[in-house]
Scaffold this active site. Sequence first.
Site, PDB file in Angstrom:
ATOM      1  N   TRP A   1       0.868  -1.197   0.000  1.00  0.00           N
ATOM      2  CA  TRP A   1       0.000   0.000   0.000  1.00  0.00           C
ATOM      3  C   TRP A   1       0.887   1.223   0.000  1.00  0.00           C
ATOM      4  CZ3 TRP A   1      -3.816   1.749   4.460  1.00  0.00           C
ATOM      5  CH2 TRP A   1      -4.644   2.773   3.957  1.00  0.00           C
TER       6      TRP A   1
ATOM      7  N   LYS B   1      16.364  -3.359   0.158  1.00  0.00           N
ATOM      8  CA  LYS B   1      15.765  -3.208  -1.179  1.00  0.00           C
ATOM      9  C   LYS B   1      16.418  -2.040  -1.928  1.00  0.00           C
ATOM     10  CE  LYS B   1      11.569  -1.483  -1.612  1.00  0.00           C
ATOM     11  NZ  LYS B   1      10.105  -1.397  -1.606  1.00  0.00           N
TER      12      LYS B   1
ATOM     13  N   HIS C   1      16.300   4.234  -3.458  1.00  0.00           N
ATOM     14  CA  HIS C   1      15.861   4.406  -4.852  1.00  0.00           C
ATOM     15  C   HIS C   1      16.707   5.463  -5.526  1.00  0.00           C
ATOM     16  CE1 HIS C   1      12.579   2.897  -2.482  1.00  0.00           C
ATOM     17  NE2 HIS C   1      12.160   2.275  -3.566  1.00  0.00           N
TER      18      HIS C   1
HETATM   19  O1  LIG Z   1      10.594   0.117  -3.854  1.00  0.00           O
HETATM   20  C1  LIG Z   1       9.736  -0.260  -4.619  1.00  0.00           C
HETATM   21  C2  LIG Z   1      10.087  -0.809  -5.923  1.00  0.00           C
HETATM   22  C3  LIG Z   1       9.424  -0.037  -7.035  1.00  0.00           C
HETATM   23  O2  LIG Z   1      10.008   1.242  -7.101  1.00  0.00           O
HETATM   24  C4  LIG Z   1       9.678  -0.739  -8.389  1.00  0.00           C
HETATM   25  O3  LIG Z   1      10.557  -0.293  -9.105  1.00  0.00           O
HETATM   26  O4  LIG Z   1       8.990  -1.720  -8.683  1.00  0.00           O
HETATM   27  C5  LIG Z   1       7.931   0.064  -6.768  1.00  0.00           C
HETATM   28  C6  LIG Z   1       7.608   0.652  -5.415  1.00  0.00           C
HETATM   29  O5  LIG Z   1       6.208   0.666  -5.215  1.00  0.00           O
HETATM   30  C7  LIG Z   1       8.293  -0.112  -4.319  1.00  0.00           C
HETATM   31  O6  LIG Z   1       8.107   0.527  -3.082  1.00  0.00           O
END
Ligand SMILES: O=C1C[C@@](O)(C(=O)O)C[C@@H](O)[C@@H]1O
Length: 252
Positions: free
Chosen positions: A50, A173, A146
């Site tokens: 979510w 991640k 990210h």
């Molecule tokens: O961190 C991620 C990975 C993501 O950025 C993707 O590239 O699929 C999609 C995001 O919703 C998730 O929180």
Amino acid sequence: MAQKNLQLGKLTLSNQSKPKIIAPIVATSFADAIKDAQVIDQSDAEIVEWRLDFLTAFTDFEQLADAGKQIKEVINGRPLIVTNRTNVEGGNREYQEREYQESYIALINANVADAIDVEFSREDDVYNELLQICTDANIVLILSHHDFDETPDKNELIFLFAQMAKKKPSIVKVALTPHSREDVMTLMDATLAADNQIDQPIISMSMGLLGQISRIAGATFGSVATFASVGDASAPGQMSVGTLKEIFGSVG
Ligand SMILES: O=C1C[C@@](O)(C(=O)O)C[C@@H](O)[C@@H]1O
């Protein structure tokens, strides 16, 4: 290769099995979020995320928890990851410490969140408080990074994975933007190296069309889950859950 298993709700994530498919809810209102959860429930997604930052406004944490409870009911036992992505890391929300903390705490206290996503760029005190809360409540903490601009080189990436692992989250991640085929290989190569070096399971992906192979083949290099959409995508390059499921059904 060391086997890594992690319990997320009723599911076990593992670096030795097929990757779990995570579908994001990107609705702008509580009512639409619940509707989207119903659509995801009809899909092959195994985990739901979510994305709170897509909600246009929420200042009432009780309302947030109520909506979360309804989503949780609708998704029928699937684990729920709660993510409040700030604009610093490509999300839709300006960072406000209180809102960031309180939204997670409200959803943990309401037994809605099986996992929360905390950004590596958050301040130490914010991170440490959330880590303590997750540890006490037996909730998974996903530490995320990210980069919507580029892909660093392999050594830099391996160092990044190691720095993130040092903060003792449950999962690390990393999502990066490639500009070349080499960048996509770098992400997968560094994931493989980091999977052999750190204790935590990894989720990683190279975003955009160019990086799509990492969402399919990532598990071979140590990524335990992959994001795919049911309706609107939450990031560039996500395929539909149906397409990904079909691919996973036909390859080893
Ligand atoms: O961190 C991620 C990975 C993501 O950025 C993707 O590239 O699929 C999609 C995001 O919703 C998730 O929180």
